[in-house]
Design a protein around this motif. Structure first.
Motif, PDB file in Angstrom:
ATOM      1  N   GLY A  31       0.786  -1.227   0.000  1.00 30.57           N
ATOM      2  CA  GLY A  31       0.000   0.000   0.000  1.00 30.57           C
ATOM      3  C   GLY A  31       0.815   1.273   0.000  1.00 30.57           C
ATOM      4  N   VAL A  32       2.145   1.163   0.113  1.00 33.62           N
ATOM      5  CA  VAL A  32       3.008   2.344   0.047  1.00 33.62           C
ATOM      6  C   VAL A  32       3.331   2.625  -1.413  1.00 33.62           C
ATOM      7  CG1 VAL A  32       5.300   3.258   0.582  1.00 33.62           C
ATOM      8  CG2 VAL A  32       3.982   2.082   2.347  1.00 33.62           C
ATOM      9  N   HIS A  33       2.916   3.782  -1.899  1.00 30.54           N
ATOM     10  CA  HIS A  33       3.057   4.109  -3.317  1.00 30.54           C
ATOM     11  C   HIS A  33       4.218   5.048  -3.612  1.00 30.54           C
ATOM     12  CE1 HIS A  33      -1.519   3.330  -3.123  1.00 30.54           C
ATOM     13  NE2 HIS A  33      -0.899   2.222  -3.498  1.00 30.54           N
ATOM     14  N   ALA A  34       4.546   5.932  -2.691  1.00 32.29           N
ATOM     15  CA  ALA A  34       5.607   6.916  -2.937  1.00 32.29           C
ATOM     16  C   ALA A  34       6.352   7.199  -1.644  1.00 32.29           C
ATOM     17  CB  ALA A  34       5.024   8.217  -3.500  1.00 32.29           C
ATOM     18  N   LEU A  35       7.647   7.483  -1.794  1.00 31.07           N
ATOM     19  CA  LEU A  35       8.506   7.816  -0.663  1.00 31.07           C
ATOM     20  C   LEU A  35       9.434   8.954  -1.054  1.00 31.07           C
ATOM     21  CD1 LEU A  35       9.984   4.512   0.882  1.00 31.07           C
ATOM     22  CD2 LEU A  35       8.809   6.318   2.129  1.00 31.07           C
ATOM     23  N   THR A  36       9.719   9.821  -0.105  1.00 30.12           N
ATOM     24  CA  THR A  36      10.771  10.817  -0.256  1.00 30.12           C
ATOM     25  C   THR A  36      11.236  11.184   1.144  1.00 30.12           C
ATOM     26  OG1 THR A  36      11.391  12.896  -1.363  1.00 30.12           O
ATOM     27  CG2 THR A  36       9.258  12.858  -0.244  1.00 30.12           C
ATOM     28  N   ASP A  37      12.257  12.037   1.247  1.00 36.18           N
ATOM     29  CA  ASP A  37      12.604  12.559   2.569  1.00 36.18           C
ATOM     30  C   ASP A  37      12.530  14.083   2.525  1.00 36.18           C
ATOM     31  OD1 ASP A  37      14.905  12.920   1.073  1.00 36.18           O
ATOM     32  OD2 ASP A  37      16.271  12.159   2.581  1.00 36.18           O
ATOM     33  N   VAL A  38      12.244  14.657   3.666  1.00 37.22           N
ATOM     34  CA  VAL A  38      12.068  16.108   3.773  1.00 37.22           C
ATOM     35  C   VAL A  38      13.410  16.716   4.138  1.00 37.22           C
ATOM     36  CG1 VAL A  38      10.860  17.973   4.954  1.00 37.22           C
ATOM     37  CG2 VAL A  38       9.662  15.835   4.436  1.00 37.22           C
ATOM     38  N   ASP A  73      -2.000   4.092   0.800  1.00 38.67           N
ATOM     39  CA  ASP A  73      -3.458   4.042   0.869  1.00 38.67           C
ATOM     40  C   ASP A  73      -3.903   4.061   2.333  1.00 38.67           C
ATOM     41  OD1 ASP A  73      -3.421   1.313   1.860  1.00 38.67           O
ATOM     42  OD2 ASP A  73      -3.226   0.614  -0.198  1.00 38.67           O
ATOM     43  N   ALA A  74      -5.155   4.445   2.541  1.00 40.67           N
ATOM     44  CA  ALA A  74      -5.652   4.673   3.903  1.00 40.67           C
ATOM     45  C   ALA A  74      -5.548   3.423   4.763  1.00 40.67           C
ATOM     46  CB  ALA A  74      -7.099   5.159   3.846  1.00 40.67           C
ATOM     47  N   ALA A  75      -5.772   2.259   4.159  1.00 39.31           N
ATOM     48  CA  ALA A  75      -5.742   1.015   4.932  1.00 39.31           C
ATOM     49  C   ALA A  75      -4.345   0.679   5.437  1.00 39.31           C
ATOM     50  CB  ALA A  75      -6.277  -0.134   4.076  1.00 39.31           C
ATOM     51  N   SER A  76      -3.320   1.245   4.808  1.00 40.03           N
ATOM     52  CA  SER A  76      -1.936   0.926   5.181  1.00 40.03           C
ATOM     53  C   SER A  76      -1.360   1.853   6.245  1.00 40.03           C
ATOM     54  CB  SER A  76      -1.041   0.980   3.938  1.00 40.03           C
ATOM     55  OG  SER A  76      -1.428   0.011   2.997  1.00 40.03           O
ATOM     56  N   VAL A  77      -2.070   2.895   6.617  1.00 39.17           N
ATOM     57  CA  VAL A  77      -1.535   3.846   7.598  1.00 39.17           C
ATOM     58  C   VAL A  77      -1.121   3.165   8.902  1.00 39.17           C
ATOM     59  CG1 VAL A  77      -2.087   5.837   9.051  1.00 39.17           C
ATOM     60  CG2 VAL A  77      -2.666   5.876   6.622  1.00 39.17           C
ATOM     61  N   PRO A  78      -1.945   2.273   9.485  1.00 36.62           N
ATOM     62  CA  PRO A  78      -1.498   1.610  10.731  1.00 36.62           C
ATOM     63  C   PRO A  78      -0.215   0.805  10.540  1.00 36.62           C
ATOM     64  CG  PRO A  78      -3.868   1.342  10.440  1.00 36.62           C
ATOM     65  CD  PRO A  78      -3.343   1.923   9.160  1.00 36.62           C
TER      66      PRO A  78
END
Length: 351
Positions: free
Chosen positions: A222-229, A314-319
């Protein structure tokens, strides 16, 4: 014997940490002609979406992640400076979903100004972080420089199917931030000798914490995108997500984690020049809600050095995402916003 006290490291740099970055508007102008270069099919990620690292596919099971990052001192302690710079450079491998394998050191030092022992402590700090990450410093390059500069070339590996770009967010996704904001504010206060010991401890703990959740996050479907701030602030890197996916981002400012005391320091005027340059570069794409004032704007654009991972899932993957962060000791990780479909007006909405 020379007994002269060496200068403060931050006094030798015109800008510290990721606040040294070229302003986003200027950088876009510089890079606009480079997109015309030929791109081999093995290059899975290049410069087209301002992602965190390049990714080159080696075979069906492996892709090489290559990145580099270096900057001038953000703190005066040489060992801490080395640790921060190394952590920041390695972070881009984690932000692609990869595992670091080795590094090369990039060293530019004013050798007539800084004692050899001070320079040695900077390198020791970087080596300590590489040991923690489980990688060697396998070489590098040194020059005599007007300002102290230290950083790494960081290399990593990732399965081609687990590369997580900053351009693949989807409408309906939620955003999770792994670390609290405020490093730029802390650094501005430190440079003026107004950051107390407790604040300094929080700063070092935040900036030397490796973003090790990256590979585990990339394994979640469910993780579609990643970056760092980092240097462009939360607003700037959220905008990169929005542009890459041709979507809009909405941030819930009340949910954004901040380092202790940062709001108070910012209200006293401890804000970096890079914060203003960031807003000049992308402020036209941001819509601020009625409750988001000048102080909040300064924190949104605050340049982060070795900042947290920003996850679009996606919302279901937040936990599950939050659980990964917790397992790696990122107790401040929080859901801070969502991805909206493309629409008229600003790409980034902050309420």
């Amino acid at each position: 014997m020379n007994t002269t006290t060496p200068p403060r490291l931050t006094s030798l740099s015109h800008g510290g940490g990721c606040g040294c970055k070229i302003a986003p508007g200027v950088l876009s102008e510089i890079l606009k002609s480079t997109a015309a270069m030929p791109i081999p099919p093995q290059l899975l990620v290049g410069i087209e979406t301002a992602d965190d690292a390049a990714v080159y596919q080696l075979n069906d099971e492996q892709a090489l992640i290559a990145t580099t990052d270096f900057f001038m001192p953000i703190v005066d302690d040489p060992y801490d400076f080395g640790r921060i710079a190394a952590t920041n450079a390695i972070s881009d491998v984690y932000a692609m979903g990869g595992t670091p394998i080795m590094a090369l050191a990039l060293v530019g030092m004013p050798i007539n100004v800084l004692p050899a022992a001070t320079i040695g402590r900077i390198l020791e700090g970087g080596q300590s972080v590489c040991r923690e990450a489980g990688i060697p410093i396998a070489g590098g390059h040194t020059i005599d420089s007007v300002e102290p500069i230290y950083g790494l070339v960081a290399l990593g590996l990732v399965h081609p199917s687990r590369v997580r770009r900053n351009a693949d967010a989807r409408a309906g996704d939620r955003l999770v931030l792994g670390k609290p904001l405020g490093v730029g504010v802390y650094s501005a206060a430190l440079k003026k000798e107004q950051l107390d010991a407790e604040g300094y401890a929080h700063m070092i703990a935040n900036t030397t914490k490796l973003n090790t959740p990256g590979p585990a996050l990339a394994q979640l479907p469910g993780v579609h995108a990643l970056t760092d701030v980092t240097g462009f602030g939360l607003a700037g890197h959220a905008l990169e997500l929005a542009r890459g996916a041709n979507c809009r981002v909405k941030l819930d400012w009340s949910a954004v984690p901040l380092l202790p005391g940062v709001r108070e320091l910012a209200s006293q005027g401890f804000v970096t020049g890079a914060s203003g340059r960031n807003w000049q570069g992308y402020g036209s794409e941001v819509q601020l809600g009625a409750s988001v004032g000048e102080l909040e704007r300064a924190l949104l654009t605050d340049p982060q050095t070795s900042g947290g991972l920003l996850v679009s899932c996606d919302a279901a993957s937040v936990p599950d995402v939050l659980a990964v962060f917790r397992r790696h000791g990122f107790d401040d990780a929080a859901e801070i916003g969502e991805i909206l479909p493309a629409g008229q007006g600003a790409r980034l909405l902050v309420d």
